[in-house]
Design a protein around this motif. Structure first.
Motif, short mmCIF file in Angstrom:
data_model
loop_
_atom_site.label_atom_id
_atom_site.label_comp_id
_atom_site.label_asym_id
_atom_site.label_seq_id
_atom_site.Cartn_x
_atom_site.Cartn_y
_atom_site.Cartn_z
N GLU A 1 -5.54 9.41 12.92
CA GLU A 1 -4.90 8.61 11.88
C GLU A 1 -5.10 7.13 12.18
O GLU A 1 -5.28 6.73 13.33
N LEU B 1 -3.48 3.23 10.61
CA LEU B 1 -2.62 2.50 9.67
C LEU B 1 -3.50 1.57 8.85
O LEU B 1 -4.09 0.63 9.38
N ARG C 1 0.27 -2.25 4.97
CA ARG C 1 1.66 -2.17 4.52
C ARG C 1 1.76 -2.89 3.18
O ARG C 1 1.20 -3.98 3.02
N GLU D 1 5.98 -0.70 2.95
CA GLU D 1 5.72 0.73 3.14
C GLU D 1 4.35 0.94 3.80
O GLU D 1 3.36 0.33 3.40
N GLN D 2 4.31 1.79 4.79
CA GLN D 2 3.07 2.05 5.52
C GLN D 2 2.15 2.99 4.74
O GLN D 2 2.60 4.01 4.23
N HIS D 3 0.88 2.63 4.68
CA HIS D 3 -0.14 3.47 4.05
C HIS D 3 -1.15 3.87 5.13
O HIS D 3 -1.81 3.00 5.71
N TRP D 4 -1.27 5.15 5.35
CA TRP D 4 -2.10 5.66 6.43
C TRP D 4 -3.41 6.22 5.90
O TRP D 4 -3.53 6.56 4.72
N LYS E 1 -2.41 10.86 6.13
CA LYS E 1 -2.61 11.49 7.44
C LYS E 1 -2.11 12.93 7.44
O LYS E 1 -1.81 13.49 8.49
N ASN F 1 -11.84 3.86 15.22
CA ASN F 1 -10.60 3.24 14.72
C ASN F 1 -10.54 1.76 15.09
O ASN F 1 -10.09 0.93 14.30
N LYS G 1 -10.23 -1.48 12.65
CA LYS G 1 -9.19 -2.50 12.81
C LYS G 1 -9.81 -3.90 12.88
O LYS G 1 -9.18 -4.89 12.46
#
Length: 430
Positions: A167, A169, A172, A178-181, A200, A389, A393
């Motif tokens: 997963e 992140l 937001r 609100e977190q969107h994964w 996720k 990942n 990022k």
């Protein structure tokens, strides 16, 4: 020696035959404007008849910079009329994909350049500034050409034998942040990012895997993940024949987290609050998480002394021994012997004489026993997935945050998905 100025200008502009440069103009501090028009008269695409002029319009396109200045290509598009009343086409305008695709706001060569820049990890704002256009125009070109490149590169996701899920992140958003994964899907053998799907849960990853061919799915031998129930379900549903492998790093991380939980609870019970720098258990919080073979003799002496001073019932010591025993199972070369060791450790930890935290760890080891010991058969980890990942990022940092999933997905895949960039010059995006 005579110089054909018109031909020299055409070579500089570089739009190929059939294009006439009508004018070049520019104001101080503003972009250069190159006015062009097509010289060939087309035929009707519906009936093939000769067409007549029916007006003209100017389309302004962002183009590659020249001489340190932004360039605007002003394309005088001629509108044509078919003389046949029953023709379905009737009227149409000049189209030349070599210059720009239909409804494009940027020339094809500038869009390719912008797409390569995004694939190198550059910020869209920086690319747009060089092209003299706004962010939305540059991003639309990158998305259009990037999607076409990824769709054209059929072999990019072939040959996967070890598939990793993890997963990430994405962003937001909203009043309450609100977190969107998202879920990254990675070739764990080569480290190539295959795709990113929203969410996720098991749903998105399952749908993506089932969207591959049966031959592709049959080739995947190892399914690598952290201790995630949804990803285990995704692999069970979509790749039932693949051997599931739990990533060793996350297994040991879980054991370390258990040690820390026991230490915090015992520390709170013995001192009446959170630890301070003078409390025995707080002073060895890092030594407890360190691999035993890396602890010096002085560190061992400190560990034993402060455990004796701050751990009256030996609960922290038991958690530390459990963590080190779990770590040592990864030095066992034989899969069956490792499985027996995990079963024995799980059984011991579920005994009532141990703390609730160790009981929970024992139950987790029992649930994941096969996946944990399958590492001894495969020797594959989720390290390449974590690396992908990190690359994703980096794009988020360059962008100073993102809010659009489709934009982020295209940019990350161009950066970490290792597409075949030679295909970009042959594309004609829709």
């Amino acid at each position: 020696m005579a110089v054909d100025l018109t031909r020299a200008l055409l070579l500089i502009v570089g739009l190929g035959p059939g294009v006439a440069v009508l004018d070049v103009r520019g104001r101080r501090g503003g972009p250069l404007e190159v006015e062009i028009a097509l010289t060939d008269r087309p035929c009707c695409g519906g009936c093939g008849a000769k067409v007549h002029r029916h007006g003209a319009s100017e389309v302004r396109l962002a183009d590659l910079p020249a001489f340190g200045r932004a360039v605007k290509l002003v394309w005088r598009k001629q509108r044509w009329l078919c003389p046949h009343q029953g023709c379905a086409v009737r009227t149409f305008t000049d189209q030349q994909p070599a210059i720009a695709p239909p409804r494009g706001r940027m020339t094809s060569r500038a869009a390719r350049w912008a797409t390569r820049g995004a694939g190198a990890g550059r910020a869209i704002k920086e690319i747009a500034a060089e092209l003299g256009c706004n962010w939305h125009t540059a991003m639309a070109a990158v998305q259009r050409w990037g999607r076409a490149l990824l769709e054209a590169d059929d072999g990019r996701i072939d040959g996967v034998t070890a598939l990793g899920l993890d997963e990430i992140l994405m962003f937001r958003r909203g009043r309450y942040r609100e977190q969107h994964w998202g879920t990254t899907i990675v070739d764990a053998g080569t480290g190539k990012l295959l795709d990113i799907v929203a969410g996720k849960s098991a749903k998105g990853a399952t749908r993506w895997i089932q969207g591959r061919t049966s031959r592709w799915r049959a080739r995947v031998r190892w399914a690598v993940m952290d201790l995630s129930g949804p990803y285990r379900k995704a692999f069970t549903d979509a790749l039932p024949k693949a051997i599931q492998v739990a990533d060793p790093f996350h297994v040991v991380k879980l054991a370390n987290s258990t040690v820390d939980q026991v230490r915090r609870r015992v520390q709170n019970e013995t001192t009446g609050g959170r630890g301070t720098k003078d409390d025995p258990l707080y002073r060895i919080r890092r030594l407890l998480l360190k691999a035993h073979e890396r602890v010096t003799e002085r560190g061992n002496a400190k560990l034993r002394g402060l455990l004796a001073a701050g751990d009256p019932h030996g609960e922290v010591r038991d958690a530390w021994h459990a963590k080190e025993t779990l770590r040592m199972t990864y030095t066992i070369p034989d899969h069956e012997v490792a499985l027996e060791a995990i079963d024995e450790l799980s059984r011991d930890l579920r005994d009532d004489t141990f703390s609730p935290e160790l009981n929970k760890l024992g139950r987790t080891l029992r649930t994941w026993r096969e996946q944990i010991t399958n590492w001894h058969r495969s020797q594959v980890t989720n390290g390449p997935t974590e690396a992908a990942n990190n690359l994703a990022k980096l794009i988020k940092r360059v962008s100073f945050g993102v809010t659009n999933f489709d934009h982020y997905r295209i940019r990350v895949l161009l950066y970490a998905g290792k597409p075949d960039w030679t295909l970009l010059d042959t594309l004609t995006p829709r």
